[in-house]
Design a protein around this motif. Structure first.
Motif, PDB file in Angstrom:
ATOM      1  N   PHE A  79       3.016   4.407   2.124  1.00 18.28           N
ATOM      2  CA  PHE A  79       2.227   5.217   1.288  1.00 18.28           C
ATOM      3  C   PHE A  79       1.969   6.496   1.790  1.00 18.28           C
ATOM      4  CE2 PHE A  79       1.759   0.785  -0.185  1.00 18.28           C
ATOM      5  CZ  PHE A  79       2.367   0.987  -1.707  1.00 18.28           C
ATOM      6  N   SER A  82       1.903  11.135   2.878  1.00 16.62           N
ATOM      7  CA  SER A  82       2.122  11.657   1.832  1.00 16.62           C
ATOM      8  C   SER A  82       3.120  13.031   1.698  1.00 16.62           C
ATOM      9  CB  SER A  82       1.345  11.545   0.782  1.00 16.62           C
ATOM     10  OG  SER A  82       0.104  12.543   1.046  1.00 16.62           O
ATOM     11  N   TYR A 144       7.184   7.754  -3.852  1.00 18.06           N
ATOM     12  CA  TYR A 144       7.238   6.638  -3.965  1.00 18.06           C
ATOM     13  C   TYR A 144       8.076   6.284  -5.181  1.00 18.06           C
ATOM     14  CZ  TYR A 144       4.979   2.190  -5.404  1.00 18.06           C
ATOM     15  OH  TYR A 144       4.985   0.669  -5.760  1.00 18.06           O
ATOM     16  N   TYR A 188      -5.875   5.592   1.196  1.00 17.01           N
ATOM     17  CA  TYR A 188      -4.936   6.373   0.468  1.00 17.01           C
ATOM     18  C   TYR A 188      -5.289   7.263  -0.405  1.00 17.01           C
ATOM     19  CZ  TYR A 188      -2.253   2.094   1.744  1.00 17.01           C
ATOM     20  OH  TYR A 188      -1.506   0.778   2.400  1.00 17.01           O
ATOM     21  N   TRP A 285       1.284  10.893  -8.039  1.00 13.02           N
ATOM     22  CA  TRP A 285       0.681   9.502  -8.703  1.00 13.02           C
ATOM     23  C   TRP A 285       0.009   9.842  -9.814  1.00 13.02           C
ATOM     24  CZ3 TRP A 285       1.624   5.001  -6.582  1.00 13.02           C
ATOM     25  CH2 TRP A 285       2.253   4.970  -5.432  1.00 13.02           C
TER      26      TRP A 285
END
Length: 358
Positions: A79, A82, A144, A188, A285
């Motif tokens: 993750f 990024s 992702y 995260y 995200w």
């Protein structure tokens, strides 16, 4: 059974180890992690191998570990950092290719791959839950999601080219949460200088009112994996608990007042702060959160006799409490988060979103 688990020290891996160790000695468990845990339950009775699946020779290194395995459960995924999408591609897509190649070479009969709701194309406009036949086109703006789609294509190719190879199951859960993932989720998505305790004092939640996401407790995902293993099940399975989680649900757990901020405005703020290295959350995200479909878990309920033991709102309350308390385990992947340690890492190694793994 001898079961090898990649990413066994992470969120799902930790819950799966607990699940498979309920009867001592029933299974021989081998775990693969970039940073294996040193001690503590449920890690201490596992045969550990230190390996980064992004490494060029990962498939060769996996061979001896996979040898003689009755099943492989592939959970490992990256993750962060990024901003380093090359590393994330090598870890997620390259790592999945290495797992498939090694499993086929060693004659592993069954492979369980952890996919995601993030592999699905944007959901229908009416918000109706989708089944496993919904297209897996993902959300292009998030590494992702692109990587989960690419991994699905690798599995498709494997099934076409090697019908006598490992039988494949793929799980597509919603957001997977448990109390012990609290510290990891903070790393995260929260700037290193922000104390976790502030989560108990959030006055406003400025999020678009249309937000609604599928969510499932980590223990229930582990239960589904065990059922897939014992039944040698194959094919895709959606996993989510009821009810879907809305913006107002999140605000209620935080004790905050929800304020409608259009998602384009919110995305702009996240994009700017991410590029300014002020926080580690890729704005993609947000795109995934608003685009991902709700999922219909009928197939898992019917073919695995699976049903969530924790409803989505209880799981949400549990993980937000875990974040506020910096809940953790002895695993490096789920280690306790502190502002002092995060700031020290920031000084030594740079922002998490750019930090290279060593």
């Amino acid at each position: 059974m001898r079961i090898v688990i990649t990413g066994a020290s992470g969120n799902v891996g930790t819950a799966l180890l607990r699940r498979l160790q309920r009867v001592p000695g029933e299974h021989h468990l081998a775990g693969i992690a970039r940073r294996p845990p040193r001690d503590g339950q449920p890690y201490q009775d596992v045969e550990w191998t230190a390996l980064d699946l992004a490494a060029p020779a990962a498939a060769a290194a996996l061979g001896p570990v996979f040898r003689g395995a009755d099943a492989v459960v592939h959970l490992a995924w990256g993750f962060q950092p990024s901003h380093d999408t090359d590393y994330l591609d090598r870890s997620g897509v390259g790592g999945t290719r290495a797992v498939l190649d090694a499993a086929r070479a060693e004659g592993v009969p069954h492979l369980v791959h952890m996919s995601s709701v993030g592999a699905y194309s944007p959901g229908p406009p009416d918000g109706h839950p989708v089944d496993e036949q919904w297209p897996t086109g993902g959300v292009d703006s998030l590494a992702y999601s692109r990587e989960k789609v690419a991994a699905e294509r690798l599995l498709d190719e494997h099934e076409r080219r090697h019908p006598d190879g490992p039988a494949l199951a793929r799980l597509r859960p919603g957001l997977i949460v448990q109390r012990e993932s609290g510290s990891a989720l903070l790393r995260y998505g929260v700037p290193p200088f922000v104390p976790a305790s502030l989560l108990r004092h959030v006055p406003l939640l400025p999020v678009d009112r249309s937000l609604v996401v599928p969510l499932v407790h980590t223990a229930d995902v582990a239960d589904a994996v065990e059922r897939v293993l014992t039944r040698r099940a194959t094919g895709p399975f959606n996993l989510a608990a009821d009810p879907p989680v809305t913006r107002d649900d999140i605000a209620a757990v935080l004790g905050a007042r929800p304020v409608h901020v259009p998602r384009q405005v919110l995305r702009g703020a996240v994009w700017a702060s991410w590029h300014a290295r002020l926080q580690p959350l890729d704005p993609g995200w947000l795109d995934l959160a608003f685009a991902a479909p709700l999922v219909d878990s009928t197939r898992a309920r019917r073919e695995l006799d699976w049903a969530p033991s924790v409803d989505a709102l209880s799981a949400l309350a549990e993980v937000i409490g875990g974040m506020a308390d910096t809940a953790a385990t002895s695993s490096p992947a789920l280690r306790k988060r502190s502002v002092a340690a995060e700031l020290a890492a920031l000084v030594r190694r740079g922002p998490a979103a750019h930090r290279r793994h060593t």
